[in-house]
Write a protein that holds these residues in place. Structure first.
Motif, PDB file in Angstrom:
ATOM      1  N   ALA A  95      -6.935   2.975   6.091  1.00  0.00           N
ATOM      2  CA  ALA A  95      -5.556   2.598   6.385  1.00  0.00           C
ATOM      3  C   ALA A  95      -5.426   1.961   7.760  1.00  0.00           C
ATOM      4  O   ALA A  95      -4.384   1.373   8.079  1.00  0.00           O
TER       5      ALA A  95
ATOM      6  N   GLY B 237      -4.472  -0.389  -1.258  1.00  0.00           N
ATOM      7  CA  GLY B 237      -4.866  -0.976   0.011  1.00  0.00           C
ATOM      8  C   GLY B 237      -6.338  -1.344   0.074  1.00  0.00           C
ATOM      9  O   GLY B 237      -6.947  -1.294   1.142  1.00  0.00           O
TER      10      GLY B 237
ATOM     11  N   THR C  92      -5.574   5.087   2.778  1.00  0.00           N
ATOM     12  CA  THR C  92      -4.414   4.863   1.928  1.00  0.00           C
ATOM     13  C   THR C  92      -4.522   5.734   0.683  1.00  0.00           C
ATOM     14  O   THR C  92      -5.604   5.854   0.094  1.00  0.00           O
TER      15      THR C  92
ATOM     16  N   ARG D  71      -4.438   6.907  -3.058  1.00  0.00           N
ATOM     17  CA  ARG D  71      -4.789   6.195  -4.282  1.00  0.00           C
ATOM     18  C   ARG D  71      -3.662   6.374  -5.302  1.00  0.00           C
ATOM     19  O   ARG D  71      -3.122   7.467  -5.469  1.00  0.00           O
TER      20      ARG D  71
ATOM     21  N   PRO E 163       0.822  -1.211   0.000  1.00  0.00           N
ATOM     22  CA  PRO E 163       0.000   0.000   0.000  1.00  0.00           C
ATOM     23  C   PRO E 163       0.855   1.260   0.000  1.00  0.00           C
ATOM     24  O   PRO E 163       1.948   1.291   0.557  1.00  0.00           O
TER      25      PRO E 163
ATOM     26  N   ARG F 238      -0.129   6.793   3.893  1.00  0.00           N
ATOM     27  CA  ARG F 238      -1.387   7.108   4.576  1.00  0.00           C
ATOM     28  C   ARG F 238      -1.702   8.585   4.440  1.00  0.00           C
ATOM     29  O   ARG F 238      -0.808   9.430   4.408  1.00  0.00           O
TER      30      ARG F 238
ATOM     31  N   HIS G  14     -11.350   5.882  -1.235  1.00  0.00           N
ATOM     32  CA  HIS G  14     -10.101   5.404  -0.653  1.00  0.00           C
ATOM     33  C   HIS G  14     -10.381   4.166   0.189  1.00  0.00           C
ATOM     34  O   HIS G  14     -11.534   3.801   0.429  1.00  0.00           O
TER      35      HIS G  14
END
Length: 465
Positions: free
Chosen positions: A110, A386, A241, A243, A93, A96, A107
């Motif tokens: 995270a 993620g 996370t 993109r 991933p 953050r 999204h």
């Protein structure tokens, strides 16, 4: 409906166990689960035959026997489940972000979403009516509306008007619905259907969750419903996370941007198809541009790109203007997948670029490119963003499907009211007519499948557009 020319006996019945194994592997790997240790398509834990990503001259699986994939022009094609697994393991991933709720849609979380407080955080009325204390009849006094809180305790035999969502006053034992109560001339409230039992039509504190409870796991896609839950739980922003950014390089001098095809020129179908689809699959910013068939231009574009993922269309085979392989070798990229034993789309590839980005090389034929996206780009984007990939599910075929002797086939299908998969016509590598009408792509094992066989079906993901 059946594919053109489909006939019974499409698969040697002696290969049934192997086909079932491949289906199980396809379902497991397509859904991001590990495959059992006896599965012949499970790669070593290191990701390749030598436990590490390979250089260009030796892609993953190059040392494997021919029984694990087909060969084309000296290139060894990986089995489809293994190629998809490698793509999903090729990156982790991205970073953050802390985003306000109105910017977090699309999204992936995270970190787990935990309750900041009890929900509801106080006892509330589930209905319009009266908050009552003890058995009736009750003497009524005052009212409590949503957003208000009474500090005066109700005594036994007393009631107060209350609105849905309002906090129960201290001492209240139940709520009497408005339609179940009547006030008589003496001013007393009577229940018309028997007195409410303790706690009736009350949403007690903590009914949905207690503070600290995990509401959603990390990796869950932020949907409108997730935003609503987060707001209800007291969040103003979410940890998500980032993109991935994607740059699409559409290759081919034969492509037209407008007008009807003809005179040796064809319309560019992938330029319009890919950007919105990749966004739905988890990409953030997506840019697309056309390049002429020129190795220098392609090398400049790839080396200058700052995108997390570069997607090229065309140029992955061995023709006179297929420059993707030479360019990747020249810049020192690491080839992770070089060809996949899947039809259509076997000359697809996945590489790690020197700057840390990834490149997915799609075939130029439209349906072959769709196959490449589902095989390599979907699991890679899932890993970068993620988030979960579109889920593969199982369905039974309503017709026979011819298979390739050694390669998996991805075939457009529509689902009927019983969730059975009907194979569609127009499933050639250059055709989009079938996939445009399809609900998904059936994963047909080497040797083919017959009516009634169960098959994995890949969701395209563009239903989220």
């Amino acid at each position: 409906m059946n594919l053109p020319g489909a006939a019974g006996g499409a698969r040697d019945t002696g290969a049934g166990d192997a086909a079932d194994d491949e289906l199980d592997a396809a379902l497991a790997l397509a859904n991001g689960r590990s495959v059992g240790r006896h599965d012949p398509e499970q790669p070593p834990s290191g990701g390749g035959p030598d436990g590490a990503a390979s250089s260009l001259p030796r892609p993953h699986g190059a040392a494997r026997g021919a029984s694990h994939g087909s060969s084309h022009g000296g290139r060894h094609d990986l089995p489809w489940p293994r190629a998809r697994h490698i793509a999903g393991s090729a990156a982790g991933p991205l970073g953050r972000l802390a985003l306000p709720l109105d910017a977090a849609l699309g999204h992936a979380l995270a970190e787990p979403l935990t309750a900041l407080t009890d929900l509801p955080s106080f006892d509330t009325s589930a209905m319009d009516g009266w908050a009552v204390a003890g058995p009736g009849p009750w003497r009524t006094e005052g009212s409590v509306l949503a957003g208000q809180r009474s500090t005066t305790a109700l005594l036994d035999g007393h009631a107060t008007v209350i609105a849905t969502g309002a906090a129960l006053p201290p001492g209240a034992t139940a709520v009497l619905r408005r339609e179940h109560g009547r006030i008589t001339a003496d001013g007393l409230l009577h229940a018309t259907r028997g007195g409410p039992g303790p706690g009736q039509d009350v949403r007690p504190r903590g009914q949905e969750c207690r503070g600290g409870d995990e509401l959603l796991a990390a990796g869950v896609l932020v949907t409108p419903a997730v935003l609503g839950l987060a707001a209800a739980a007291g969040y103003d922003e979410l940890a998500v996370t980032a993109r991935p950014s994607v740059e699409i390089l559409v290759l081919g001098d034969e492509l037209l941007d407008a007008g009807a095809p003809g005179a040796g020129r064809v319309r560019d179908a992938l330029g319009p198809l890919l950007p919105g689809w990749l966004t739905a699959l988890g990409a953030g910013t997506v840019s697309a541009r056309r390049l002429k068939d020129d190795a220098g231009l392609l090398q400049d574009a790839v080396t200058a790109s700052t995108a997390d993922l570069v997607v090229t269309t065309g140029g992955t085979a061995g023709g006179p203007v297929d420059f993707v392989h030479p360019v990747l070798e020249r810049i020192g990229a690491r080839l992770l997948v070089d060809g996949v034993a899947v039809r259509p789309g076997h000359p697809m590839l996945l590489a790690e670029l020197p700057g840390g980005g990834r490149l997915v090389g799609l075939p130029g034929n439209p349906l072959a490119a769709v196959s490449g996206v589902l095989t390599l780009a979907v699991p890679l984007l899932r890993a970068l963003a993620g988030r979960p990939a579109p889920v593969a599910y199982e369905a039974r075929l309503t017709g026979d499907v011819h298979g390739h002797p050694t390669d998996t086939r991805l075939v457009p299908v529509v689902l009927d009211e019983e969730s059975q998969a009907a194979p569609l016509h127009f499933s050639g590598p250059a055709m989009l007519r079938g996939i445009a009408a399809a609900d998904g792509m059936a994963v047909v094992p080497p040797g083919g499948a017959v009516k009634g066989d169960r098959t994995a079906v890949l969701e395209t993901g563009w239903g989220r557009l």
